[in-house]
Motif scaffolding. Sequence first.
Motif, PDB file in Angstrom:
ATOM      1  N   UNK A 403       0.824  -1.213   0.000  1.00 32.72           N
ATOM      2  CA  UNK A 403       0.000   0.000   0.000  1.00 32.72           C
ATOM      3  C   UNK A 403       0.856   1.260   0.000  1.00 32.72           C
ATOM      4  N   UNK A 404       2.080   1.132   0.478  1.00 35.77           N
ATOM      5  CA  UNK A 404       2.991   2.280   0.499  1.00 35.77           C
ATOM      6  C   UNK A 404       3.237   2.817  -0.908  1.00 35.77           C
ATOM      7  N   UNK A 405       3.248   1.921  -1.913  1.00 33.82           N
ATOM      8  CA  UNK A 405       3.521   2.351  -3.274  1.00 33.82           C
ATOM      9  C   UNK A 405       2.479   3.337  -3.771  1.00 33.82           C
ATOM     10  N   UNK A 406       1.252   3.209  -3.286  1.00 33.15           N
ATOM     11  CA  UNK A 406       0.181   4.067  -3.764  1.00 33.15           C
ATOM     12  C   UNK A 406       0.348   5.519  -3.318  1.00 33.15           C
ATOM     13  N   UNK A 407       1.293   5.789  -2.425  1.00 32.04           N
ATOM     14  CA  UNK A 407       1.541   7.165  -1.990  1.00 32.04           C
ATOM     15  C   UNK A 407       2.486   7.896  -2.940  1.00 32.04           C
ATOM     16  N   UNK A 408       3.073   7.175  -3.902  1.00 31.78           N
ATOM     17  CA  UNK A 408       4.011   7.789  -4.848  1.00 31.78           C
ATOM     18  C   UNK A 408       3.293   8.117  -6.154  1.00 31.78           C
ATOM     19  N   UNK A 409       3.664   9.213  -6.796  1.00 31.90           N
ATOM     20  CA  UNK A 409       2.891   9.669  -7.961  1.00 31.90           C
ATOM     21  C   UNK A 409       2.852   8.676  -9.111  1.00 31.90           C
ATOM     22  N   UNK A 410       3.944   7.913  -9.325  1.00 31.89           N
ATOM     23  CA  UNK A 410       3.956   7.008 -10.471  1.00 31.89           C
ATOM     24  C   UNK A 410       3.018   5.813 -10.306  1.00 31.89           C
ATOM     25  N   UNK A 411       2.481   5.620  -9.090  1.00 31.35           N
ATOM     26  CA  UNK A 411       1.582   4.486  -8.867  1.00 31.35           C
ATOM     27  C   UNK A 411       0.141   4.918  -8.592  1.00 31.35           C
ATOM     28  N   UNK A 412      -0.153   6.199  -8.768  1.00 29.63           N
ATOM     29  CA  UNK A 412      -1.512   6.674  -8.503  1.00 29.63           C
ATOM     30  C   UNK A 412      -2.543   6.025  -9.421  1.00 29.63           C
ATOM     31  N   UNK A 413      -2.116   5.603 -10.616  1.00 31.94           N
ATOM     32  CA  UNK A 413      -3.046   4.972 -11.550  1.00 31.94           C
ATOM     33  C   UNK A 413      -3.531   3.605 -11.065  1.00 31.94           C
ATOM     34  N   UNK A 414      -2.904   3.058 -10.019  1.00 28.31           N
ATOM     35  CA  UNK A 414      -3.318   1.758  -9.494  1.00 28.31           C
ATOM     36  C   UNK A 414      -4.300   1.883  -8.332  1.00 28.31           C
ATOM     37  N   UNK A 415      -4.618   3.114  -7.953  1.00 25.49           N
ATOM     38  CA  UNK A 415      -5.594   3.286  -6.883  1.00 25.49           C
ATOM     39  C   UNK A 415      -6.966   2.822  -7.358  1.00 25.49           C
TER      40      UNK A 415
END
Length: 750
Positions: A403-415
């Motif tokens: 879930x930490x990855x979702x705090x980075x801009x490059x992974x926002x598309x996976x929210x």
Amino acid sequence: LASGFPLHLKCFPHLPVQQKMAQGGPKGTGLSPAKRASVRVGLLCLGPLLVFYLDLGWNPVLFCSCVALLWSLLEVSLVYRVKLCLGCKKVPFPLRVLAAIFLGVQACLFLPGENSAAAAGEGLQTAGEAATSDDASLLFVAPVPRAADIQTISVVLPCANETGFVLKTVQSVFDATPADRLKEIIVIDDASRPKVVDDVGGVEKLTALRAHVIRNDVAQGLIRSKKEGGDAAVGDIIVFLDCHVKPIEGWTDSILSNLKENPKRAVVPGISSLNPDTWEESSSYGASKMCMTWRADFFWCNEFPGVEVPIMSGGLLALTRYWWEETGGYDAEMHAWGGENLDQSLRTWLCGGEIHVAHGSRVAHMWRDSSKPKTRLHYSIPTDDVRRNRMRAAQAWMGPWAEKLLTFPEFEDFREGGRLHVGSLETFERYRKKLKCNNFDWYINKFRHLYVDAGMLPTSVFNLKEVQSGMCIHHEFVSGHSHGFHMSPCSRNSELQRFHWSNVKDGGGCCSGLKVWDWDSCLSSAGSSVSASRCTLLGHSAGERFELSRDGLLKVTQKKKGQPQQCVVAGHADESPADDHVRFAACAAGKAGQSFVKHDLQPDGSFELREGDSCLTHAVVSGQTVLVSKPCSSIDAAHRVWTHSNGQLKNVAANHCVDAGDGVTPILYPCYAPHSNNKQEYVLHDEGLIEMPRSWNDNGRNFFPSKCLDARPVGQRPLVLVSCDAALQAGQTWEKLWEETPMETELYNL
């Protein structure tokens, strides 16, 4: 034998237990009846215990338990000579045990476990899933090979448009590998133009070097090409190399000894530099170790102590064919490039294997250099695939830390609701179940020196406020890269103002330095100034050593001989711009110059942007249209009207959109298609901020933080070093602000 099973049900009601016990066992056995019965019952119980250990499902476990129970009652009755069961005694005990095992095997083969029962209930199963569930490798763990059985090597070379390098690499591998060890060289031609066979001058040249080609007419990407080669390999060891390398003589010795010692081990050679012009090793220094960041990326960490490798680089590695098959090799659902090394590394560590440096083994590698055309990449790497691969590896192995990855801009598309998805992780779950893999906290504890001692699990994160000015240390980015530090209005929500203690101390443990949270940037002392440098997490940089004393001084702990101890203070501010141009600055809600709110909203959605009596408009300066803030009464009404649609802020009169320009001074520029250029993406906040959201490129390795339009920018105050006595006399002390425990540490503390 199995036909004797119904007889058991008739063997028990004719004699009370007390009478059976009184009769005793047969004479001359040397064991009492009770001991004989205990031994036999114990042997029969091994079946259900084994089925339970293999985790084949509750149905087979229950059936085998019932068989063992009934057979145990039979054996007890035989020991105590129950009349109606004496006929069973004509069958020797070993054959009776075999009969019980036979029934147990039938249960394992034909009774569904809970996973297959659920699938049957749903009534749907794809052909790929059916093939996987039928695969015996997912039911049984193969025996570990003996050291004597690990002798030969298959080398896999994934090649995509490596014109001029393929034959050199194949020849180098052939020359440096002992003939009795080299089983084959597998060249995966991933839709190269020209074809590899044509590039090397014919298949005969490859055959003479024990090489053969598997060609993909449609490009499959690096990961799938490597998987294709690994699955086709027949050697006892599979070595993956890039298609532009030169192994150094003796490179196989350490690989062989390592894998013979532990067939569940993957090994990484030292990776040195190769001159593509001379095809000679240009430097013998060989890097081997990498570590993983919280954004599922990796960085070189050769200073990590010992032979263990936290993360493999991915391009050059070796493992036994046994371990490749047991762990499933590469994930078939990953595409193109990136993330496969994270998957392979975490899969190995968490599922009973290990990764070591193959000391003494060295492979010279041609590094990509954009300034040298010969070394440039000649195939595309879709950014979406790279992000998906990294997220897929994280969700497969990192558990809640993913879930930490979702705090980075490059992974926002996976929210949730985003346009990207990782797909099914069912294959990972099968291997996790088969190999009884550990959770990610096991990995954190395994590499505690990195996560705890080096501060990758921060005790807390905080802003650092200079008490006298009330401003905070701000991390500055230029052209996507960390550039330095200066003072800025404090903002709890700014990721560029959150710090934590980091880096291993000389005596061990944490911490000796000050790091920007989630970014590889630390405060570094140099002369009389403070700069930003890449963090030496394992504590080998004297310039990155700081501490916050009890009296609020931010001290440089590495004291130079004969000089007073130095402390960090806020330097004198640069002069503020004298013109009325709007510039970019760190967002600070409520700051003068950043409080433009909508006025005079029209039915067509147009409006004015005002701050007090000033309006946002534009002016032509040196041939470029820049934004300015002027008294509304001095501006033609048409020139102060704006619209905001699809993220673009457009001036109606100019019919141009606000564009980031050089990243310092925003301009008006012809509008791009909506959402096609981050430079024209803006958010208008109710409190008056006009924000350009954060963005990224190069798969997240270049970062562009959010910033806001500012009509009254202030001169930057740099950080400088003075003697601690001078800092104390000037009253420049520091305090932590908005201190809290980050999510990665909270998860670890659960």
